[in-house]
Each structure stands twice: as structure tokens, then as C-alpha cells.
Design a protein around this motif. Structure first.
Motif: not given
Ligand SMILES: Nc1ncnc2c1ncn2[C@@H]1O[C@H](COP(=O)(O)OP(=O)(O)OP(=O)(O)O)[C@@H](O)[C@H]1O
Ligand SMILES: [Mg+2]
Lengths: 249, 270
Positions: B21-29, B183-198
């Protein structure tokens, strides 16, 4: 090119390792021809040796089964399991996927047909005209392609694999008896014979029998059969394309 | 910094559902970027637009400068993908799957290359096993191996850690860190805050198809986490779940033990 070859090899392996292909595609038709041979080995049907007549009936039955039961569920099941979506996330051109699939299914269908004929000829002395072989080969390929398309139409339009399977069987089982494969058209009541003249399996078996059995008289003109098969293929293609999805619902 | 992925005013609708619903974001190398959000937040739908699997109803997505809707095939060739539902052909074994996917990307791979890739993902012993013969963690590692057969610049991982036991999850985390160090850019999804934080250098918090906050985990906590009640402050540090709760008024739906006292406390101070 290498991509297409590896993809095709993988498809081939997937088919050969699939239990239902092995049973319905190999064991079942061979069992059927052995059974028919044991019962009607010496009889005549449709004015020719029964086993020769039945042999081609079983070949067409197998082409129909591979389309209505095998093809109708393969893509639908790969779609519902998310396997198609995984391929869609790669730069694989869709035409290569379809091309490789059709190639493998046609190849397997031809191998099955050759096996059915070999068993019928070696065990029960069925015969076919060598001069008609090239034409028969072409017709078998045409029949396989038409039924692959019809299978895709069922699989794409059905909301789930289960319903695709059910619809495929609902089409397959009546056609098995109504398409002049084992039960001659003359054995059917007149109105039913009139209807069954127009099924794709009747058209295919009529073409194949006249190509491969010299003394066989066609039930209707070859161009009518060819046109009919072409129309079935076209109709199936429209439905298959219209309802095709990469992803599960 | 250079943007590897640029998402601009993205909308995805399924019938009446506004998934994005109207998402804007930019992910860095070179960063590991996490999309954190509850079930149905729109994480998978966002990834699907980057992958060219879903055509957005509005907005644009660019990967390495290529517009996904115009140059879908070029983008797909740059990406490595692990979908939320690991769906591999069950009749092929692990090495055959690697060979198939390598061929699909037109990457020449010898038998030795295939074995080396499997070894890299801890699957040497499983080269001839079919997907159904693998444990959940092994299946996930195979999915990750397939995500890098084409040596991609960008890897998109949809819930790589979900459904795994803690040890298998740590194994997957190690592999993801290794992808970054390659050297890869990684985009991941999660609903674990632990995973996101780690794992993540930066985290985008998604709710209801919208990005509601974006920063490093530390900065998000520093800026948005409300002070913990004294009894809790003695026991733990504020975390991303506190941030999420403060921003949305509801939890991540995880199994965080103290979530209930938190809501009670929040209700009391409000
Ligand atoms: N193919 C689809 N058809 C209809 N609705 C869909 C479809 N895919 C997703 N949705 C809906 O869109 C919304 C966002 O879904 P999405 O899968 O993007 O969420 P998510 O953040 O990945 O959730 P989860 O954590 O459960 O994977 C949800 O409400 C979902 O029900
Ligand atoms: Mg999801």
C-alpha cells in the motif's frame, strides 16, 4: 541449447521416476493388451484380426490417458506445489519450458506405443503395414500433441489438482468405451454411435487404423478426422492459455 | 552509497485486499536488509514485485538500474531466490536439482562444481537424496544453495529461518552471513525480531502493506522502544518487538514471553 537439453533430461527423469506414469503409462496398457490378446487373440473385429484392431485401440487409449490423466495433473500439481512459481522466478523462457515438456511427453508416448505394439505383435501375432509406419508415426505425434493440449486445458481450468484429476477421469472413462477403441461403434445404439464419431479418440483411432491396417475401411473421411483433431487442439490451446497460472491460488 | 534495489510508491492489490500500500524504500549494495512484519503484512508480495512474479498495480521497482516491469528477464538473471514455500521437484535429487537450476541460468557447472556447492551448504552427504528425504533444515539449505547457483548479485530470501529448530536456524544464519561476505546484497523477510536483530544491517518494519519504520536495529530501538517497566528492565534489553508494538499497537504474533505484561503495562501508562 544446453539449458534446453538439461531441462529436457530432467523432465524425462521426473516422468520415468513418477510411479503413476510407470503404472498408467507402461504396466496398465501392456496388461490390457495381454488380457485382450488372451481373450480375443484369434477373433476378428471390424473386419480385421481382432488383436491388430485392439492393439491400435490400446495405443490410442494410452495417448488419451496420458493426456487426460497425466498431463491434466502434471502442470496443475507443479503449479499448486509452487514448483512452477520457482521456475517463473528464473530467467527460463516459458516457451522452452513448454517445448521441453511437450517433447518429453511425446517421446514417452511414442515409447509406450512402440512397447504396446511390440508386445501385441510378438505375443499374439498382431500385424501392421510397414508402408504405413511413417504416416502412423506422424499421426501418433499429432494425437499426442492434441491430447497433451487437452490435458493442459483441463489442468489449467480446474481450480485444483484434485478437480483436474476428477475432470480428466470423467472425460477419459466414457471416451474409453465410446471411441471405437475396443467396443466397435456398431455395438453402440445409433444415436450414441453418431455422437461418439466426433470424439477426438475416435478420430485418432480411425486415422491410425486406416494408416496401419491395409484392409481397414475408414469410418469417416481422413480430412474430417484431421480437421476435427485440429479443432480440438485449437480449442484446448485457447482454454489452456486463457487459464494458465504460474502460482497457486 | 549505491542503491541495488529501489522501490518507489509500490501498490499490490489482490481483489479488494491491498497487500502493498504505497511502499517506497531503497536497499543498498552489499547490505543485509530485513523486512520485518506480521503475517499478511505484505512482505512476500513486495518480494514478488522485485522478482517479477507479480505485476504491481502501481509504482516501480528497479534492480541494479533495471526496471523490473520492462526488463524482467534481465532482472531475474541477476537475482537469487528462495521462495517462502520451498517447492522443488520431488523426483530429482539434490545434485540433479543443482544441475537443472545451473543450466536454467546458463551457468556451466561440472560434477565437481555441483559437489562443491552442495558441500558449501553442508549437503555433501545428501547429494543423491530427494527433497522429501531431507530434513526441514536440509531442505532450506538446498533452497539456499539453489538461490546462489547463478552467483547472483542480489539474494531474496523469504522467511529463510521460519519453521526450523534453533540449531538449524543458526546454520541458515551462518550461510546468510556468508552470502553477504561473498559480496551479495541480501534481502530477507522474517517475523522474528531476533532474526532481524541478529542478521540485518537495516530493518524495514512493515504493517498493513506500509513501511512504518526503517533503520538499523539499534537506531530503531533507541528511537522507538518505550522505556521498559523497572521489573522488566532488570531482566532484559528493549528489542525490536517493543519497537513494533510501540509503532503499531499490536505484537508481531510471535511467542515472546513478556508480550502480555508489556501490553498490560502499556495500557496502564496510557
Ligand atoms: N495470491 C493472492 N491472492 C489473494 N490474496 C493474496 C495473495 N497473496 C497474498 N494475498 C493477501 O495479501 C496480503 C499480504 O500477503 P503477503 O503474502 O504479502 O504477506 P506476508 O507479509 O508475506 O505474510 P506471511 O508472513 O504470512 O508470509 C495478505 O492479506 C494475503 O492474504
Ligand atoms: Mg510471506
Amino acid at each position: 541449447m544446453r539449458r534446453f537439453l538439461v531441462l529436457t533430461r530432467s523432465m524425462f527423469l521426473m516422468n520415468l521416476r513418477d510411479r503413476s506414469t510407470l503404472f498408467w503409462g507402461f504396466a496398465f496398457p501392456i496388461g490390457l493388451i495381454l488380457l485382450y490378446g488372451a481373450i480375443w487373440g484369434g477373433a476378428t473385429m471390424g473386419g480385421v484380426s481382432a488383436i491388430t484392431w485392439l492393439m491400435i485401440g490400446v495405443v490410442v487409449l494410452n495417448i488419451m490417458a496420458s493426456g487426460m490423466i497425466g498431463d491434466s495433473t502434471w502442470f496443475a500439481s507443479a503449479r499448486d506445489k509452487g514448483q512452477l512459481q520457482r521456475l517463473h522466478a528464473t530467467p527460463l523462457p516459458p516457451l522452452q519450458l513448454i517445448g521441453s515438456y511437450v517433447l518429453v511427453r511425446v517421446l514417452i508416448g511414442l515409447i509406450q506405443a512402440a512397447l504396446i505394439c511390440t508386445v501385441a505383435m510378438l505375443v499374439y501375432g498382431a500385424t501392421m503395414s510397414l508402408s504405413g509406419l511413417a504416416l502412423g508415426f506422424g499421426l501418433a505425434v499429432l494425437g499426442l500433441v492434441v491430447f497433451i493440449i487437452l490435458g493442459q486445458a483441463v489442468g489449467a481450468a480446474a481450480p485444483s489438482v484434485r478437480s483436474a484429476m476428477a475432470v480428466g477421469q470423467v472425460i477419459y472413462f466414457p471416451l474409453m468405451f465410446l471411441s471405437n477403441l475396443f467396443l466397435p461403434l456398431e455395438a453402440l445404439p445409433g444415436w450414441l454411435a453418431n455422437v461418439s464419431q466426433w470424439t477426438p479418440a475416435t478420430m485418432l483411432v480411425d486415422l491410425l487404423r486406416t494408416a496401419l491396417i491395409p484392409q481397414m475401411v475408414a469410418t469417416q473421411a481422413a480430412w474430417v478426422n484431421l480437421l476435427g483433431l485440429g479443432l480440438y487442439g485449437l480449442l484446448g490451446l485457447l482454454v489452456a492459455v486463457r487459464f494458465f497460472r504460474w502460482s497457486p491460488r | 552509497m549505491n542503491a541495488m534495489i529501489e522501490i518507489n510508491d509500490l501498490y499490490v492489490r489482490y481483489g479488494k485486499v491491498n497487500a502493498v500500500n504505497g511502499m517506497s524504500l531503497s536497499i543498498q549494495v552489499g547490505e543485509v536488509f530485513g523486512l520485518l512484519g506480521p503475517n499478511g503484512a505484505g512482505k512476500t508480495s513486495t518480494l514478488a514485485c522485485i522478482q517479477g512474479l507479480v505485476r504491481p498495480n502501481g509504482g516501480t521497482v528497479r534492480v541494479a538500474g533495471h526496471d523490473v516491469s520492462r526488463e524482467g528477464m534481465a532482472v531475474k538473471a541477476l537475482l537469487g531466490v528462495q521462495l517462502q514455500k520451498t517447492a522443488l521437484f520431488e523426483e530429482l535429487n539434490a545434485s540433479e536439482l543443482v544441475e537443472l537450476f545451473a543450466a536454467i541460468y546458463n551457468v556451466p557447472m561440472s560434477k565437481a562444481d555441483v559437489a562443491a556447492l552442495l558441500a558449501h551448504f553442508g549437503l555433501s552427504q545428501k547429494a543423491t537424496a530427494r527433497p522429501t528425504q531431507l530434513s526441514g533444515g536440509q531442505q532450506q539449505r538446498l533452497a539456499l544453495a539453489l538461490a546462489v547457483v547463478n552467483n547472483p548479485q542480489v539474494v531474496l530470501l523469504d522467511e529463510p529461518g521460519t519453521g526450523l529448530d534453533p540449531q538449524a536456524r543458526r546454520g541458515v544464519w551462518t550461510l546468510i552471513r556468508r552470502m553477504q561476505s561473498e559480496g551479495r546484497t541480501v534481502v530477507l523477510t522474517t517475523h522474528s525480531m531476533e532474526e532481524a536483530q541478529e542478521l540485518c544491517d537495516r530493518v524495514g518494519i512493515v504493517d498493513g502493506g506500509k513501511l512504518i519504520a526503517l533503520d538499523t536495529p539499534q537506531a530503531l530501538i533507541a528511537r522507538h522502544a518505550p522505556p521498559l517497566p523497572p521489573a522488566e528492565a532488570a531482566r532484559r534489553q528493549p528489542n525490536l518487538e517493543d519497537v513494533f508494538l510501540a509503532l503499531t499497537g499490536h505484537g508481531l504474533g510471535g511467542t515472546h514471553a513478556s508480550q502480555d505484561d508489556e501490553s498490560a503495562w502499556l495500557a496502564a501508562v496510557a
